[in-house]
Write a protein that holds these residues in place. Structure first.
Motif, PDB file in Angstrom:
ATOM      1  N   ASP A 181       8.176   3.541 -41.783  1.00 25.65           N
ATOM      2  CA  ASP A 181       7.890   4.571 -42.789  1.00 25.65           C
ATOM      3  C   ASP A 181       8.880   5.726 -42.655  1.00 25.65           C
ATOM      4  O   ASP A 181       9.363   6.270 -43.660  1.00 25.65           O
ATOM      5  CB  ASP A 181       6.460   5.096 -42.631  1.00 25.65           C
ATOM      6  N   PHE A 182       9.163   6.112 -41.423  1.00 27.95           N
ATOM      7  CA  PHE A 182      10.161   7.159 -41.195  1.00 27.95           C
ATOM      8  C   PHE A 182      11.524   6.693 -41.719  1.00 27.95           C
ATOM      9  O   PHE A 182      12.229   7.429 -42.411  1.00 27.95           O
ATOM     10  CB  PHE A 182      10.252   7.491 -39.703  1.00 27.95           C
ATOM     11  N   ASP A 183      11.893   5.433 -41.382  1.00 24.19           N
ATOM     12  CA  ASP A 183      13.200   4.912 -41.777  1.00 24.19           C
ATOM     13  C   ASP A 183      13.357   4.834 -43.295  1.00 24.19           C
ATOM     14  O   ASP A 183      14.465   4.985 -43.826  1.00 24.19           O
ATOM     15  CB  ASP A 183      13.408   3.514 -41.176  1.00 24.19           C
ATOM     16  N   ALA A 184      12.250   4.561 -43.985  1.00 28.09           N
ATOM     17  CA  ALA A 184      12.304   4.398 -45.439  1.00 28.09           C
ATOM     18  C   ALA A 184      12.324   5.726 -46.182  1.00 28.09           C
ATOM     19  O   ALA A 184      12.517   5.752 -47.398  1.00 28.09           O
ATOM     20  CB  ALA A 184      11.105   3.568 -45.908  1.00 28.09           C
ATOM     21  N   THR A 185      12.149   6.814 -45.450  1.00 28.03           N
ATOM     22  CA  THR A 185      12.131   8.145 -46.064  1.00 28.03           C
ATOM     23  C   THR A 185      13.566   8.651 -46.243  1.00 28.03           C
ATOM     24  O   THR A 185      14.369   8.619 -45.313  1.00 28.03           O
ATOM     25  CB  THR A 185      11.341   9.132 -45.190  1.00 28.03           C
ATOM     26  N   MET A 186      13.871   9.111 -47.421  1.00 24.49           N
ATOM     27  CA  MET A 186      15.211   9.606 -47.713  1.00 24.49           C
ATOM     28  C   MET A 186      15.479  10.886 -46.911  1.00 24.49           C
ATOM     29  O   MET A 186      14.616  11.747 -46.788  1.00 24.49           O
ATOM     30  CB  MET A 186      15.349   9.906 -49.209  1.00 24.49           C
ATOM     31  N   ALA A 187      16.667  10.985 -46.378  1.00 31.66           N
ATOM     32  CA  ALA A 187      17.040  12.152 -45.582  1.00 31.66           C
ATOM     33  C   ALA A 187      17.415  13.332 -46.475  1.00 31.66           C
ATOM     34  O   ALA A 187      17.896  13.157 -47.597  1.00 31.66           O
ATOM     35  CB  ALA A 187      18.213  11.804 -44.675  1.00 31.66           C
ATOM     36  N   VAL A 188      17.175  14.521 -45.972  1.00 29.54           N
ATOM     37  CA  VAL A 188      17.671  15.747 -46.604  1.00 29.54           C
ATOM     38  C   VAL A 188      18.925  16.152 -45.843  1.00 29.54           C
ATOM     39  O   VAL A 188      18.867  16.432 -44.638  1.00 29.54           O
ATOM     40  CB  VAL A 188      16.619  16.874 -46.551  1.00 29.54           C
ATOM     41  N   HIS A 189      20.061  16.181 -46.542  1.00 24.14           N
ATOM     42  CA  HIS A 189      21.330  16.449 -45.874  1.00 24.14           C
ATOM     43  C   HIS A 189      22.017  17.666 -46.492  1.00 24.14           C
ATOM     44  O   HIS A 189      21.966  17.834 -47.715  1.00 24.14           O
ATOM     45  CB  HIS A 189      22.235  15.223 -46.008  1.00 24.14           C
ATOM     46  N   PRO A 190      22.621  18.531 -45.700  1.00 27.34           N
ATOM     47  CA  PRO A 190      22.685  18.479 -44.238  1.00 27.34           C
ATOM     48  C   PRO A 190      21.556  19.317 -43.611  1.00 27.34           C
ATOM     49  O   PRO A 190      21.449  20.526 -43.873  1.00 27.34           O
ATOM     50  CB  PRO A 190      24.052  19.091 -43.933  1.00 27.34           C
ATOM     51  N   THR A 191      20.727  18.694 -42.825  1.00 23.97           N
ATOM     52  CA  THR A 191      19.664  19.371 -42.071  1.00 23.97           C
ATOM     53  C   THR A 191      19.617  18.775 -40.680  1.00 23.97           C
ATOM     54  O   THR A 191      20.116  17.658 -40.448  1.00 23.97           O
ATOM     55  CB  THR A 191      18.283  19.192 -42.724  1.00 23.97           C
ATOM     56  N   ALA A 192      18.990  19.485 -39.778  1.00 24.62           N
ATOM     57  CA  ALA A 192      18.728  18.917 -38.453  1.00 24.62           C
ATOM     58  C   ALA A 192      17.599  17.906 -38.526  1.00 24.62           C
ATOM     59  O   ALA A 192      17.613  16.868 -37.856  1.00 24.62           O
ATOM     60  CB  ALA A 192      18.387  20.037 -37.471  1.00 24.62           C
ATOM     61  N   ALA A 193      16.611  18.185 -39.390  1.00 24.89           N
ATOM     62  CA  ALA A 193      15.424  17.337 -39.471  1.00 24.89           C
ATOM     63  C   ALA A 193      15.740  15.924 -39.936  1.00 24.89           C
ATOM     64  O   ALA A 193      14.953  14.997 -39.694  1.00 24.89           O
ATOM     65  CB  ALA A 193      14.398  17.976 -40.406  1.00 24.89           C
ATOM     66  N   GLU A 194      16.880  15.706 -40.584  1.00 21.25           N
ATOM     67  CA  GLU A 194      17.199  14.366 -41.067  1.00 21.25           C
ATOM     68  C   GLU A 194      17.347  13.368 -39.915  1.00 21.25           C
ATOM     69  O   GLU A 194      17.219  12.148 -40.114  1.00 21.25           O
ATOM     70  CB  GLU A 194      18.458  14.375 -41.919  1.00 21.25           C
ATOM     71  N   GLU A 195      17.599  13.877 -38.713  1.00 21.55           N
ATOM     72  CA  GLU A 195      17.689  12.983 -37.557  1.00 21.55           C
ATOM     73  C   GLU A 195      16.394  12.206 -37.350  1.00 21.55           C
ATOM     74  O   GLU A 195      16.401  11.089 -36.827  1.00 21.55           O
ATOM     75  CB  GLU A 195      18.020  13.782 -36.291  1.00 21.55           C
ATOM     76  N   LEU A 196      15.270  12.794 -37.770  1.00 23.17           N
ATOM     77  CA  LEU A 196      13.987  12.126 -37.579  1.00 23.17           C
ATOM     78  C   LEU A 196      13.872  10.853 -38.406  1.00 23.17           C
ATOM     79  O   LEU A 196      13.062   9.975 -38.094  1.00 23.17           O
ATOM     80  CB  LEU A 196      12.842  13.074 -37.938  1.00 23.17           C
ATOM     81  N   VAL A 197      14.651  10.738 -39.483  1.00 25.22           N
ATOM     82  CA  VAL A 197      14.558   9.556 -40.343  1.00 25.22           C
ATOM     83  C   VAL A 197      15.844   8.718 -40.332  1.00 25.22           C
ATOM     84  O   VAL A 197      15.979   7.781 -41.127  1.00 25.22           O
ATOM     85  CB  VAL A 197      14.194   9.944 -41.793  1.00 25.22           C
ATOM     86  N   THR A 198      16.765   9.059 -39.433  1.00 22.92           N
ATOM     87  CA  THR A 198      18.028   8.304 -39.394  1.00 22.92           C
ATOM     88  C   THR A 198      18.289   7.655 -38.053  1.00 22.92           C
ATOM     89  O   THR A 198      19.316   6.972 -37.894  1.00 22.92           O
ATOM     90  CB  THR A 198      19.215   9.210 -39.758  1.00 22.92           C
ATOM     91  N   MET A 199      17.421   7.825 -37.079  1.00 23.01           N
ATOM     92  CA  MET A 199      17.598   7.177 -35.779  1.00 23.01           C
ATOM     93  C   MET A 199      17.201   5.710 -35.929  1.00 23.01           C
ATOM     94  O   MET A 199      16.052   5.393 -36.193  1.00 23.01           O
ATOM     95  CB  MET A 199      16.754   7.855 -34.700  1.00 23.01           C
ATOM     96  N   ARG A 200      18.144   4.800 -35.725  1.00 24.00           N
ATOM     97  CA  ARG A 200      17.906   3.385 -35.971  1.00 24.00           C
ATOM     98  C   ARG A 200      17.779   2.540 -34.697  1.00 24.00           C
ATOM     99  O   ARG A 200      17.105   1.511 -34.687  1.00 24.00           O
ATOM    100  CB  ARG A 200      19.037   2.821 -36.834  1.00 24.00           C
ATOM    101  N   SER A 201      18.471   2.929 -33.652  1.00 27.35           N
ATOM    102  CA  SER A 201      18.501   2.090 -32.456  1.00 27.35           C
ATOM    103  C   SER A 201      17.765   2.747 -31.294  1.00 27.35           C
ATOM    104  O   SER A 201      18.028   3.908 -30.968  1.00 27.35           O
ATOM    105  CB  SER A 201      19.955   1.832 -32.037  1.00 27.35           C
ATOM    106  N   PRO A 202      16.827   2.018 -30.676  1.00 29.38           N
ATOM    107  CA  PRO A 202      16.133   2.588 -29.520  1.00 29.38           C
ATOM    108  C   PRO A 202      17.082   2.735 -28.343  1.00 29.38           C
ATOM    109  O   PRO A 202      18.068   1.997 -28.218  1.00 29.38           O
ATOM    110  CB  PRO A 202      15.034   1.567 -29.232  1.00 29.38           C
TER     111      PRO A 202
END
Length: 450
Positions: free
Chosen positions: A427-448
């Motif tokens: 659900d986080f991954d499917a959320t569109m990022a707001v750029h440029p923000t710091a918070a976009e990192e929450l929805v763009t981290m793909r690899s553990p």
């Protein structure tokens, strides 16, 4: 006793007590409330609100420094402690008047005196007045704990720091919790040399380890002397200074020592033991899921119950109590997934499980990003942000979110909503990022992380 003076009598005029009194009165109850000091409680008078104002004040040196990198020329500047304290006092007085006025608007009868219970339905005020009530709510909050060491009485706590007439040039803060760490940042930002001492292995015990390590390192980089596995042995008066001896034999001369070594429930002198109200070892009132004590007519909410010592929690508990007892609507306060902000410098925000807690419950994946935010680029500030998500391998739900950096508290509040709804990593991954923000990192981290 069948004819009572009040349907509800509240002892304590802090956030939880005031909310319960107002909602009960709106439900038609006859409500009395006693407060011996000032309305608003710890949060408004000597906690969250004045602290956040001081956090703002202490952040301006960063802004002045960063401005040059963005093309601004900032002229001579200086800080006046007395002006800050006066402005803070005026704002606190304004807020207290609002609290007091809102109680009166809803018809609550207020008493400016200390109260104690004489029986399950009888209350005596310090003025000598006696009242009876069908229900009694204890909402007296907490009070700072000061360790028993020689000279401890020469120090101050988080109660007194807001009223110091002069700013200390050198200061020792004892403790490693969020209060100690926040004030270390505040005073350091305002120009005081701060040495923070904590007897444990890292500050901010109970928070995620990555938050603890990241904040501690950043505080040191900003000039706070953070010493772990260190404690105070004695404090002695030496002229206008205090001489502080540590457990490693070192002596430091400072202008002020602040003990931020925890808080304890404020239950002394309320007459609870004589009534048979069950207490914990630290004095906290034992309550059930409805905030009811072992004496059926007596309830308790907020820090005095030692469930989760946070203002929004006390407010939610007080509201739920009033709805349940007087609103014919059973409401239990939900203490899961409480978002929390730590107003250190840098700020931290957190909601959900720590990595250690999550790993103890099952297999998890950890997603973490440490980066230099855009705000710090042109200003030349090396400080980095940290974002961390803890994800269950079994059902992919986000179990914990931990953030360090500018706006972390604001982000924690918002991310708590989807987490309470059971959001997954996808659900986080499917959320569109707001750029440029710091918070976009929450929805763009793909690899553990490994």
């Amino acid at each position: 006793m069948t004819d009572f003076d009040f349907d509800l009598f509240v002892i304590g005029g802090g956030s939880g007590g005031v909310r319960a009194a107002r909602i009960a009165a709106q439900h038609g109850a006859r409500v009395g409330l006693a407060e011996e000091y000032r309305y608003g409680g710890t949060c408004v008078i000597r906690g969250c609100v004045p602290k956040k104002l001081m956090v703002y004040a202490s952040g301006f040196p960063d802004a002045f420094e960063d401005a040059a990198g963005f093309g601004w020329t900032v002229g001579p500047r200086s800080f006046d402690w007395s002006r800050l304290i006066a402005a803070k006092d005026a704002e606190i007085s304004r807020l207290e008047a609002i609290y007091h006025g809102n109680l009166q608007k809803t018809g609550v009868q207020v008493f400016g005196a200390r109260a104690r219970l004489e029986s399950p339905h009888e209350i005596t005020l310090a003025t000598g007045a006696h009242y009876s009530a069908k229900h009694v709510l204890i909402a007296t909050g907490g009070t700072p704990f000061v360790p028993e060491i020689p000279g401890a009485e020469l120090g101050i706590t988080s109660n007194e720091i807001f009223d110091l007439e002069t700013q200390p040039r050198r200061m020792i803060i004892v403790g490693g919790g969020y209060i100690a760490s926040e004030f270390a940042g505040i005073m350091n930002g305002l120009g005081t040399h701060v040495r923070q001492l904590y007897r444990g292995d890292q500050i901010l015990r109970g928070f995620d380890q990555d938050i603890r390590d990241h904040v501690a390192d950043a505080m040191r980089a900003r000039g706070v002397v953070v010493e772990i596995q260190r404690d105070v042995v004695t404090v002695e008066k030496s002229g206008d200074e205090l001489e502080v001896t540590l457990d490693n034999g070192e002596c430091h001369r400072v202008d002020q020592v602040m003990f931020a070594t925890g808080r304890v429930p404020n239950t002394s002198g309320l007459g609870l033991e004589a009534l048979g109200v069950k207490l914990k070892g630290n004095g906290a009132i034992v309550v059930d899921e409805w905030s009811q004590t072992s004496v059926p007519s007596v309830y308790a909410v907020g820090d005095v119950t030692d469930r989760a010592a946070l203002t929004p929690v006390a407010i939610r508990e007080g509201h739920a109590f009033a709805d349940t007892v007087f609103g014919a609507r059973a409401v239990r306060p939900d203490h899961r997934l409480i978002p929390t902000a730590i107003f250190t410098q840098p700020e931290a925000g957190t909601v959900g499980l720590t990595e250690a807690e999550a790993r103890a419950a099952g297999e998890v994946e950890i997603y973490r990003s440490v980066f230099r935010p855009m705000l710090n680029t042109l200003g030349g500030r090396p400080e980095r942000m940290m974002m961390k998500l803890i994800v269950s391998k079994a059902d992919r739900k986000v179990l914990g979110c931990h953030i360090v950096g500018h706006g972390a508290g604001e982000m924690a509040q918002l991310v708590a909503i989807p987490m309470r709804m059971g959001a997954t990593k996808e659900d986080f991954d499917a959320t569109m990022a707001v750029h440029p923000t710091a918070a976009e990192e929450l929805v763009t981290m793909r690899s553990p992380v490994e």
